[in-house]
Design a protein around this motif. Structure first.
Motif, PDB file in Angstrom:
ATOM      1  N   GLY A 154       0.813  -1.215   0.000  1.00  0.00           N
ATOM      2  CA  GLY A 154       0.000   0.000   0.000  1.00  0.00           C
ATOM      3  C   GLY A 154       0.842   1.259   0.000  1.00  0.00           C
ATOM      4  N   GLY A 155       2.124   1.090  -0.291  1.00  0.00           N
ATOM      5  CA  GLY A 155       3.052   2.211  -0.182  1.00  0.00           C
ATOM      6  C   GLY A 155       2.729   3.378  -1.093  1.00  0.00           C
ATOM      7  N   SER A 156       2.267   3.081  -2.319  1.00  0.00           N
ATOM      8  CA  SER A 156       2.001   4.176  -3.254  1.00  0.00           C
ATOM      9  C   SER A 156       0.808   5.008  -2.797  1.00  0.00           C
ATOM     10  N   ASP A 157      -0.221   4.367  -2.243  1.00  0.00           N
ATOM     11  CA  ASP A 157      -1.352   5.115  -1.689  1.00  0.00           C
ATOM     12  C   ASP A 157      -0.870   6.035  -0.579  1.00  0.00           C
ATOM     13  N   THR A 158       0.001   5.505   0.273  1.00  0.00           N
ATOM     14  CA  THR A 158       0.505   6.294   1.398  1.00  0.00           C
ATOM     15  C   THR A 158       1.336   7.465   0.888  1.00  0.00           C
ATOM     16  N   THR A 159       2.147   7.227  -0.157  1.00  0.00           N
ATOM     17  CA  THR A 159       2.910   8.322  -0.759  1.00  0.00           C
ATOM     18  C   THR A 159       1.968   9.437  -1.199  1.00  0.00           C
ATOM     19  N   ALA A 160       0.877   9.050  -1.864  1.00  0.00           N
ATOM     20  CA  ALA A 160      -0.068  10.041  -2.393  1.00  0.00           C
ATOM     21  C   ALA A 160      -0.696  10.847  -1.252  1.00  0.00           C
ATOM     22  N   VAL A 161      -1.137  10.145  -0.203  1.00  0.00           N
ATOM     23  CA  VAL A 161      -1.785  10.832   0.923  1.00  0.00           C
ATOM     24  C   VAL A 161      -0.777  11.733   1.638  1.00  0.00           C
ATOM     25  N   ALA A 162       0.448  11.240   1.799  1.00  0.00           N
ATOM     26  CA  ALA A 162       1.474  12.026   2.498  1.00  0.00           C
ATOM     27  C   ALA A 162       1.807  13.300   1.724  1.00  0.00           C
ATOM     28  N   LEU A 163       1.894  13.185   0.390  1.00  0.00           N
ATOM     29  CA  LEU A 163       2.165  14.367  -0.434  1.00  0.00           C
ATOM     30  C   LEU A 163       0.981  15.333  -0.372  1.00  0.00           C
ATOM     31  N   ALA A 164      -0.241  14.775  -0.461  1.00  0.00           N
ATOM     32  CA  ALA A 164      -1.442  15.618  -0.396  1.00  0.00           C
ATOM     33  C   ALA A 164      -1.466  16.395   0.915  1.00  0.00           C
ATOM     34  N   ALA A 165      -1.086  15.723   2.015  1.00  0.00           N
ATOM     35  CA  ALA A 165      -1.075  16.392   3.320  1.00  0.00           C
ATOM     36  C   ALA A 165      -0.024  17.501   3.336  1.00  0.00           C
ATOM     37  N   ALA A 166       1.185  17.181   2.858  1.00  0.00           N
ATOM     38  CA  ALA A 166       2.279  18.156   2.915  1.00  0.00           C
ATOM     39  C   ALA A 166       2.010  19.358   2.005  1.00  0.00           C
ATOM     40  N   LEU A 167       1.328  19.089   0.880  1.00  0.00           N
ATOM     41  CA  LEU A 167       1.051  20.166  -0.085  1.00  0.00           C
ATOM     42  C   LEU A 167      -0.289  20.842   0.195  1.00  0.00           C
ATOM     43  N   LYS A 168      -0.988  20.358   1.248  1.00  0.00           N
ATOM     44  CA  LYS A 168      -2.326  20.869   1.564  1.00  0.00           C
ATOM     45  C   LYS A 168      -3.241  20.794   0.341  1.00  0.00           C
ATOM     46  N   ALA A 169      -3.240  19.647  -0.306  1.00  0.00           N
ATOM     47  CA  ALA A 169      -4.055  19.449  -1.507  1.00  0.00           C
ATOM     48  C   ALA A 169      -5.533  19.464  -1.139  1.00  0.00           C
ATOM     49  N   ASP A 170      -6.372  19.839  -2.111  1.00  0.00           N
ATOM     50  CA  ASP A 170      -7.821  19.870  -1.875  1.00  0.00           C
ATOM     51  C   ASP A 170      -8.394  18.464  -1.827  1.00  0.00           C
ATOM     52  N   VAL A 171      -7.803  17.549  -2.595  1.00  0.00           N
ATOM     53  CA  VAL A 171      -8.277  16.169  -2.585  1.00  0.00           C
ATOM     54  C   VAL A 171      -7.164  15.240  -3.068  1.00  0.00           C
ATOM     55  N   CYS A 172      -7.188  14.010  -2.568  1.00  0.00           N
ATOM     56  CA  CYS A 172      -6.279  12.972  -3.028  1.00  0.00           C
ATOM     57  C   CYS A 172      -7.114  11.902  -3.721  1.00  0.00           C
ATOM     58  N   GLU A 173      -6.990  11.835  -5.045  1.00  0.00           N
ATOM     59  CA  GLU A 173      -7.783  10.873  -5.814  1.00  0.00           C
ATOM     60  C   GLU A 173      -6.999   9.575  -5.988  1.00  0.00           C
ATOM     61  N   ILE A 174      -7.544   8.473  -5.474  1.00  0.00           N
ATOM     62  CA  ILE A 174      -6.905   7.174  -5.617  1.00  0.00           C
ATOM     63  C   ILE A 174      -7.583   6.448  -6.772  1.00  0.00           C
ATOM     64  N   TYR A 175      -6.897   6.381  -7.934  1.00  0.00           N
ATOM     65  CA  TYR A 175      -7.477   5.709  -9.089  1.00  0.00           C
ATOM     66  C   TYR A 175      -7.158   4.222  -9.037  1.00  0.00           C
ATOM     67  N   THR A 176      -8.186   3.416  -9.310  1.00  0.00           N
ATOM     68  CA  THR A 176      -7.985   1.979  -9.256  1.00  0.00           C
ATOM     69  C   THR A 176      -8.788   1.340 -10.387  1.00  0.00           C
ATOM     70  N   ASP A 177      -8.988   0.020 -10.331  1.00  0.00           N
ATOM     71  CA  ASP A 177      -9.671  -0.626 -11.453  1.00  0.00           C
ATOM     72  C   ASP A 177     -11.112  -0.998 -11.101  1.00  0.00           C
ATOM     73  N   VAL A 178     -11.611  -0.486  -9.970  1.00  0.00           N
ATOM     74  CA  VAL A 178     -13.043  -0.637  -9.657  1.00  0.00           C
ATOM     75  C   VAL A 178     -13.631   0.757  -9.433  1.00  0.00           C
ATOM     76  N   ASP A 179     -14.965   0.845  -9.437  1.00  0.00           N
ATOM     77  CA  ASP A 179     -15.622   2.154  -9.438  1.00  0.00           C
ATOM     78  C   ASP A 179     -15.607   2.855  -8.095  1.00  0.00           C
ATOM     79  N   GLY A 180     -15.173   2.155  -7.045  1.00  0.00           N
ATOM     80  CA  GLY A 180     -15.153   2.771  -5.723  1.00  0.00           C
ATOM     81  C   GLY A 180     -15.292   1.697  -4.660  1.00  0.00           C
ATOM     82  N   VAL A 181     -15.743   2.117  -3.487  1.00  0.00           N
ATOM     83  CA  VAL A 181     -15.973   1.167  -2.398  1.00  0.00           C
ATOM     84  C   VAL A 181     -17.438   0.750  -2.440  1.00  0.00           C
ATOM     85  N   PHE A 182     -17.684  -0.551  -2.372  1.00  0.00           N
ATOM     86  CA  PHE A 182     -19.050  -1.074  -2.485  1.00  0.00           C
ATOM     87  C   PHE A 182     -19.546  -1.568  -1.129  1.00  0.00           C
TER      88      PHE A 182
END
Lengths: 422, 422
Positions: free
Chosen positions: B152-180
């Motif tokens: 899960g390291g890449s997801d964590t990288t994305a969230v950590a960068l989003a936090a440090a950059l104060k991003a408006d949203v962190c979009e996790i793209y995957t191969d399903v439409d979301g959480v079911f």
């Protein structure tokens, strides 16, 4: 107890088994009591594969990203090599060009090394570990971006590290046994050379011997790095390159060898006014393209017309660039027309001994005459003579000259492991 | 004009055509006027291929070198993605974890992020370029060596960068439409969830929903990073994860969904003296192995014997480690015997609403009873109930519970793009 830098090219680490074999070789050197720093290229076709991928996503990939992509190749080979050494009970630690302190300018794709600060490498060998360094790459001084050194980059990495670490020798491992008096694929009974001076090696390389790039030989000469070009397959002693022959070898042969080059083309600028500055205008135009010109010949001008011609050779791949540049400057240079010929072959006779030995050129031209070879251009330096001829006559010429200067080996056919040692 | 971090997993960049498709998606976001920082994983099977290579040269590769080897995968994908974006006329610059300021501890293979200093990333988006960052990797604070973050390291990288950059949203793209509401491969008419609180997403992830690792959800919660889990294939809005539901959504469903996990095993320590500190001795022994224990149940002790049993669940892959540790401490713990069972399945019902809604557990157990399912262990938190059963009964149980809590969608079968969104 010496400090040895060993460089292994892509053909020496093309798969798992060859990586294990190279690891064995490194471990043997280490167990002989030496400190070992290894420079490694990307595995076999890795670089080509990565370039293919790049072309699938972009018609013209930005050079910065291309450098990042290509340097992944050495990361893979250096880590695998470190693992293979570790598996033999010797500690090994791999380092990127950046981690190894290879600082370059910011010219992506063909960066020049501006400084080498191998602190981490020195620390690693201090602890008795083998240090593995990614060849071909560095980090831009200003941008801190990843850069690549261009052709022959891994050899240059090895020589630069050897210089910075004051290594006792830089061993360039390749897939041939060393430097030969001629390409063994052309002259089967060519002899392996035990020693060459930097100047001779430079002329051989410039003459077309693919085994080392002139750039890395020049670097080694400037920093007094003893080179040893040898095979990672046979393990035999190869060709040493240095400043002076050992005492035992003072009676050096007049001639070291015959190099050849099939990759050049010839441009002739016809009908130039024979006035001062005309050559300058021609080569200033060519220089704007960054093309390296090799041989240059200017004919004496015809008395009646007062016009002259200038011919020069250059790498065939740069032929178009040079012609376009000359056509763009047609007006100011004021020539009649351009001739272009990419069917030429170049033969280069190299030997420091020819400085003090008269009659070398006469003997060379005589040998070519007897072989019915027409000479189109001649260029000489203190320790070499180069001649341009039809490309389809080149092999015949090489054999004739090789025999004429008694370079043929009695040892029979030289062993060739294939490849060009690139 | 927002700052958006977009993360793409290996299945979204598995070949040249998918890299081009992802580039298109990024360019569209950029052209909508947003600043975009992209985190990318290694291409498809690249990581597995590299591990195969490593095993061919070493039975037990050193973790430091394994990290160097594996991080080459993201270098390749990030450079190719940058090229594909550049080919669409938008400037893109790629950065390694180290260049992006992902500073970690020195635990190779499972490093933790200790600091994020994304100076170069901030500078790149300042200039209007898209910044591409290699997921899954960082640089060790003390050693300056390349580290990897583990699963899960890449997801964590994305969230950590989003936090440090104060991003408006962190979009996790995957191969399903979301959480079911449940795994659509088990419950065909599962419904996609529009929103989950961090707590609910954490419990779903801990319950076995593969789409996000608990670690990255926990990180997002701590730093208030809004997540958006969505498909890189359909481009549809996916599942948003945050602190509170939007005002329109106050009447949230009591139950969010049903997660399941087939990867656990159960260890039962039989015949323990029912005295203070016995549980401590058991789990101190297990803790020495670094194994994460999930559910723990202690039976009331039998009056006549004064003995008790303790059962706990753990990842099946850690089963051996835990048993060995317990056997080593057999004496001091003083148990009768160990039972091991890896045929178990875990069902987890998640919903923040159950805090205030009585009877949820009764309804759950009733549904399982009606489905003839025997419950072996129960564990509850404020917003979830987990039950252990025979693994071969798990699918039946999931469907029964999903229906009992009226989670079945009228929208018919959910579209599944294959893969687990890992």
């Amino acid at each position: 107890m010496a400090l040895i830098v060993q460089k292994f090219g892509g053909s020496s680490v093309c798969d798992a088994s060859s990586i294990r074999r190279v690891a064995e070789l490194i471990v043997n050197t280490h167990q002989a009591g030496h400190s070992v720093v290894v420079v490694v290229s990307a595995m076999g076709d890795m670089t080509d594969d990565l370039i293919d991928m790049a072309q699938q996503v972009s018609p013209l990939p930005p050079q910065r990203e291309l450098d990042i992509l290509l340097t992944a190749g050495e990361r893979i080979s250096m880590a695998l090599l470190a693992m293979a050494i570790d598996a033999r009970g010797i500690e090994a630690r791999s380092y990127t060009g950046s981690q190894a302190g290879l600082i370059t300018d910011d010219e992506h794709g063909h960066a020049r090394i501006v400084e080498v600060v191998p602190r981490r490498i020195a620390a690693a060998i201090e602890t008795g570990a083998v240090a593995i360094v990614a060849g071909f790459q560095g980090v831009g001084k200003a941008t801190k971006d990843i850069t690549t050194l261009g052709r022959g980059g891994s050899d240059t990495t090895a020589v630069a590290l050897a210089a910075a670490l004051k290594a006792d020798v830089c061993e360039i491992y390749t897939d041939v046994d060393g430097v030969f008096t001629a390409d063994p694929r052309v002259v089967p009974n060519a002899a392996k050379l035990g020693f060459l001076t930097y100047e001779e090696m430079l002329e051989m390389a410039a003459g077309g011997a693919k085994i080392l790039m002139p750039r890395c030989v020049e670097y080694a000469r400037r920093y007094n790095v003893p080179l040893h070009v040898r095979s990672s397959f046979s393990g035999l002693p190869g060709t040493r390159v240095g400043h002076e022959r050992e005492g035992t070898d003072v009676e050096a042969a007049i001639i070291s060898g015959v190099a050849h080059d099939r990759t050049q083309a010839k441009v002739t600028v016809v009908g130039l006014p024979d006035v001062p500055g005309v050559a300058a205008s021609v080569f200033e135009a060519v220089a704007t393209t960054g093309v390296d010109v090799d041989m240059i010949v200017q004919n004496v001008s015809a008395v009646e017309t007062g016009m002259t011609d200038i011919s020069f050779t250059l790498p065939r791949v740069d032929g178009i660039k040079a012609r376009v540049a000359l056509e763009e400057h047609h007006e100011e240079i004021g020539y009649e027309r351009l001739l272009y010929d990419d069917e030429i072959g170049k033969l280069t006779l190299v030997g420091a001994g020819m400085r003090s030995a008269p009659g070398v050129s006469a003997k060379l031209f005589g040998a070519l005459r007897d072989a019915q070879i027409n000479i189109e251009m001649i260029s000489t330096s203190e320790i070499r003579i180069s001649v341009i001829m039809r490309q389809d006559q080149l092999d015949t010429a090489i054999r004739a000259v090789h025999t004429a200067f008694a370079l043929d080996s009695d040892a029979g056919e030289a062993v060739v492991y294939g490849g060009t040692g690139r």
